[in-house]
Design a protein around this motif. Structure first.
Motif, PDB file in Angstrom:
ATOM      1  N   VAL A 291       0.935  -1.173   0.030  1.00  0.00           N
ATOM      2  CA  VAL A 291       0.009   0.100   0.024  1.00  0.00           C
ATOM      3  C   VAL A 291       0.737   1.267  -0.028  1.00  0.00           C
ATOM      4  O   VAL A 291       0.582   2.244  -0.595  1.00  0.00           O
ATOM      5  CB  VAL A 291      -1.096   0.105   1.051  1.00  0.00           C
ATOM      6  N   LEU A 292       2.129   1.266   0.827  1.00  0.00           N
ATOM      7  CA  LEU A 292       2.778   2.354   1.070  1.00  0.00           C
ATOM      8  C   LEU A 292       3.521   2.698  -0.498  1.00  0.00           C
ATOM      9  O   LEU A 292       3.454   3.746  -0.950  1.00  0.00           O
ATOM     10  CB  LEU A 292       4.036   2.420   2.009  1.00  0.00           C
ATOM     11  N   CYS A 293       4.066   1.529  -1.187  1.00  0.00           N
ATOM     12  CA  CYS A 293       4.689   1.661  -2.406  1.00  0.00           C
ATOM     13  C   CYS A 293       3.573   2.171  -3.607  1.00  0.00           C
ATOM     14  O   CYS A 293       3.794   3.027  -4.427  1.00  0.00           O
ATOM     15  CB  CYS A 293       5.158   0.271  -2.761  1.00  0.00           C
ATOM     16  N   ALA A 294       2.226   1.710  -3.459  1.00  0.00           N
ATOM     17  CA  ALA A 294       1.386   1.986  -4.262  1.00  0.00           C
ATOM     18  C   ALA A 294       1.026   3.589  -4.229  1.00  0.00           C
ATOM     19  O   ALA A 294       0.950   4.264  -4.929  1.00  0.00           O
ATOM     20  CB  ALA A 294       0.006   1.217  -4.061  1.00  0.00           C
TER      21      ALA A 294
ATOM     22  N   LEU B 125      12.672  11.532  -5.123  1.00  0.00           N
ATOM     23  CA  LEU B 125      12.605  11.063  -3.634  1.00  0.00           C
ATOM     24  C   LEU B 125      11.618   9.958  -3.570  1.00  0.00           C
ATOM     25  O   LEU B 125      11.639   8.873  -2.707  1.00  0.00           O
ATOM     26  CB  LEU B 125      12.229  12.113  -2.812  1.00  0.00           C
ATOM     27  N   LEU B 126      10.334  10.188  -4.420  1.00  0.00           N
ATOM     28  CA  LEU B 126       9.419   9.115  -4.252  1.00  0.00           C
ATOM     29  C   LEU B 126       9.764   7.738  -4.937  1.00  0.00           C
ATOM     30  O   LEU B 126       9.553   6.893  -4.457  1.00  0.00           O
ATOM     31  CB  LEU B 126       7.992   9.616  -5.151  1.00  0.00           C
ATOM     32  N   LEU B 127      10.690   7.887  -5.997  1.00  0.00           N
ATOM     33  CA  LEU B 127      11.146   6.844  -6.628  1.00  0.00           C
ATOM     34  C   LEU B 127      12.195   6.044  -5.502  1.00  0.00           C
ATOM     35  O   LEU B 127      12.099   4.829  -5.590  1.00  0.00           O
ATOM     36  CB  LEU B 127      12.060   7.067  -7.829  1.00  0.00           C
ATOM     37  N   ALA B 128      13.222   6.807  -4.858  1.00  0.00           N
ATOM     38  CA  ALA B 128      13.794   6.275  -3.906  1.00  0.00           C
ATOM     39  C   ALA B 128      12.954   5.363  -2.697  1.00  0.00           C
ATOM     40  O   ALA B 128      13.354   4.330  -2.347  1.00  0.00           O
ATOM     41  CB  ALA B 128      14.641   7.204  -3.252  1.00  0.00           C
ATOM     42  N   ALA B 129      11.937   6.058  -2.487  1.00  0.00           N
ATOM     43  CA  ALA B 129      10.969   5.417  -1.414  1.00  0.00           C
ATOM     44  C   ALA B 129      10.402   4.093  -2.007  1.00  0.00           C
ATOM     45  O   ALA B 129      10.510   2.955  -1.180  1.00  0.00           O
ATOM     46  CB  ALA B 129       9.908   6.424  -1.062  1.00  0.00           C
ATOM     47  N   VAL B 130       9.941   4.233  -3.382  1.00  0.00           N
ATOM     48  CA  VAL B 130       9.358   2.965  -3.927  1.00  0.00           C
ATOM     49  C   VAL B 130      10.710   1.779  -3.762  1.00  0.00           C
ATOM     50  O   VAL B 130      10.189   0.702  -3.478  1.00  0.00           O
ATOM     51  CB  VAL B 130       8.785   3.028  -5.046  1.00  0.00           C
ATOM     52  N   VAL B 131      11.847   2.139  -4.302  1.00  0.00           N
ATOM     53  CA  VAL B 131      12.709   1.160  -4.548  1.00  0.00           C
ATOM     54  C   VAL B 131      13.160   0.539  -3.090  1.00  0.00           C
ATOM     55  O   VAL B 131      13.109  -0.705  -2.918  1.00  0.00           O
ATOM     56  CB  VAL B 131      14.028   1.683  -5.229  1.00  0.00           C
ATOM     57  N   PHE B 132      13.478   1.407  -2.240  1.00  0.00           N
ATOM     58  CA  PHE B 132      13.978   0.970  -0.793  1.00  0.00           C
ATOM     59  C   PHE B 132      12.792   0.271   0.067  1.00  0.00           C
ATOM     60  O   PHE B 132      13.166  -0.564   0.759  1.00  0.00           O
ATOM     61  CB  PHE B 132      14.793   1.971  -0.132  1.00  0.00           C
ATOM     62  N   MET B 133      11.487   0.738  -0.249  1.00  0.00           N
ATOM     63  CA  MET B 133      10.682  -0.131   0.341  1.00  0.00           C
ATOM     64  C   MET B 133      10.446  -1.206  -0.148  1.00  0.00           C
ATOM     65  O   MET B 133       9.942  -2.338   0.539  1.00  0.00           O
ATOM     66  CB  MET B 133       9.322   0.773   0.469  1.00  0.00           C
ATOM     67  N   GLY B 134      10.534  -1.542  -1.323  1.00  0.00           N
ATOM     68  CA  GLY B 134      10.380  -2.844  -2.102  1.00  0.00           C
ATOM     69  C   GLY B 134      11.515  -3.858  -1.824  1.00  0.00           C
ATOM     70  O   GLY B 134      11.167  -4.971  -1.859  1.00  0.00           O
TER      71      GLY B 134
END
Length: 148
Positions: free
Chosen positions: A7-10, A43-52
């Motif tokens: 959900v956070l990544c989405a 920043l959002l891309l970094a969040a998606v990658v590292f949360m993934g």
């Protein structure tokens, strides 16, 4: 946990999409792009990658080339799987450690994004922590599969 991460990544992906659409429309229709859109997208891309990373570790869903492992069976396959998990966890921990050091350097000179002046050190620290979490999860999943 998988659901929360998903959900956070989405949410981050939807925010990236909305921001990009708003930036493109603003740029070409009203000649007024969204200030800092590129920074926020990064920043959002970094969040998606590292949360993934932890999510992929939970599912043991990292990219794998099984040319050798598909030919092994029984104990050899289990030993190789364990070895791969340990090496993967070590690499994730190493990357996390190095990103933490970069975060310390960024914090030392109070690095920020150019337009919005958002601090970058917390992003580095969060990325490093997520790498370390992914390393721990990788070992835990390997241990759980070994017992099964």
């Amino acid at each position: 946990m998988r659901l929360v991460i998903g959900v956070l990544c989405a949410i981050c992906l939807i925010a990236m999409m909305g921001l990009t659409v708003a930036d493109v429309l603003g740029r070409y229709i009203m000649n007024a792009p969204v200030p800092g859109a590129t920074e926020l997208t990064e920043l959002l891309l970094a969040a998606v990658v590292f949360m993934g990373l932890p999510a992929a570790s939970i599912d043991a869903d990292h990219i794998a080339v099984d040319i050798v492992t598909s030919r092994l069976s029984g104990l050899r396959a289990k030993i190789l799987d364990l070895l791969i998990a340990v090496v993967s966890a070590a690499v994730l921990a190493l990357v996390g450690w190095r990103i933490w050091i970069v975060g310390d350097q960024i914090a030392g000179y109070a690095g920020t994004t150019p337009t919005l002046k958002l601090p970058l050190a917390p992003v580095a620290y969060a990325s490093a922590a997520l790498c370390i979490i992914a390393a721990v999860v990788t070992l835990a999943v390997a241990a759980r599969h070994r017992r099964a």
